[in-house]
Write an enzyme that holds these catalytic residues in place. Structure first.
Site: not given
Length: 233
Positions: A83, A197
């Protein structure tokens, strides 16, 4: 082949893509029926999301450090945080283990620099776009100029990530909104777009941008395979 430690679940939708990409690349490079040696610790993203929006970054760092130590104890020889946002505590995580952390922003910036680009638009959570931990690394370490969307567009990008993408919801209306936001960044001078992202790649791709797109999920997965196979090829 070295053992990749994947710190995932943020969200599992993108962690599954990491696992698929890493194994596909190992198979492609070494031949069938090879697959990657890896260990994954997957967290409950509901807990992570709540702490993020409460601003409890110290608690999040503590959780990430604990998870990294568990991966190391489980045999991992590197840490891959699956992430972008949770790289906010990358330094703390690196300091808590003896194995290397492969930083997602470094892998991405290296590819951008190879293409001799210097002005990039950044899409991600509001934490990634508006806080300094990610942008400053791109600027200070690699000399990139980073543009982010305006406040309204930042909120739109963030909302779609948390309300849709982390749950695997893909809507054409949201894709169109991202396309418009990308175009506004290009109009402001962006030579490339960072999908900062790991879920954004579920929604948009190079086909949605008039300038090069850098998919951090794919780039990070490739960096992990490069590291794991460095002594094999």
């Amino acid at each position: 082949m070295k053992i990749i430690g994947l710190l995932g679940g943020m969200s599992w939708e993108s962690s599954a893509e990491y696992y698929r990409m890493i194994n596909e690349q190992v198979r492609n490079r070494l031949g069938r029926p090879h697959s990657a040696r890896s260990v994954m610790l997957s967290v409950d993203f509901a807990e992570i999301e709540t702490l993020q929006h409460q601003g409890c970054w110290d608690k999040l760092a503590e959780n990430m450090c604990t998870a990294a130590r568990q991966l190391e104890q489980g045999g991992a020889q590197c840490i891959v945080i699956c992430t972008n946002t949770m790289h906010r505590m990358a330094e703390q995580v690196q300091n808590t283990v003896r194995i290397p952390l492969l930083h997602i922003a470094d892998a991405t910036a290296q590819q951008i620099c190879r293409q001799k680009l210097h002005k990039v638009g950044l899409l991600g959570t509001e934490f990634t776009m508006k806080q300094d931990f990610y942008k400053e690394r791109l600027t200070d370490k690699f000399g990139l100029e980073v543009l982010i969307p305006n406040d309204t567009d930042c909120h739109t990008v963030h909302k779609i990530i948390y309300n849709e993408l982390v749950s695997g919801i893909i809507r054409e209306e949201s894709r169109q909104q991202y396309r418009q936001i990308i175009q506004r960044l290009v109009d402001a001078g962006a030579q490339a777009i960072i999908l900062g992202c790991t879920e954004i790649m579920l929604l948009v791709s190079q086909a949605d941008s008039p300038v090069p797109v850098f998919d951090t999920t794919a780039i990070h997965a490739t960096a992990a395979v490069d590291w794991a196979l460095a002594d094999e090829q």
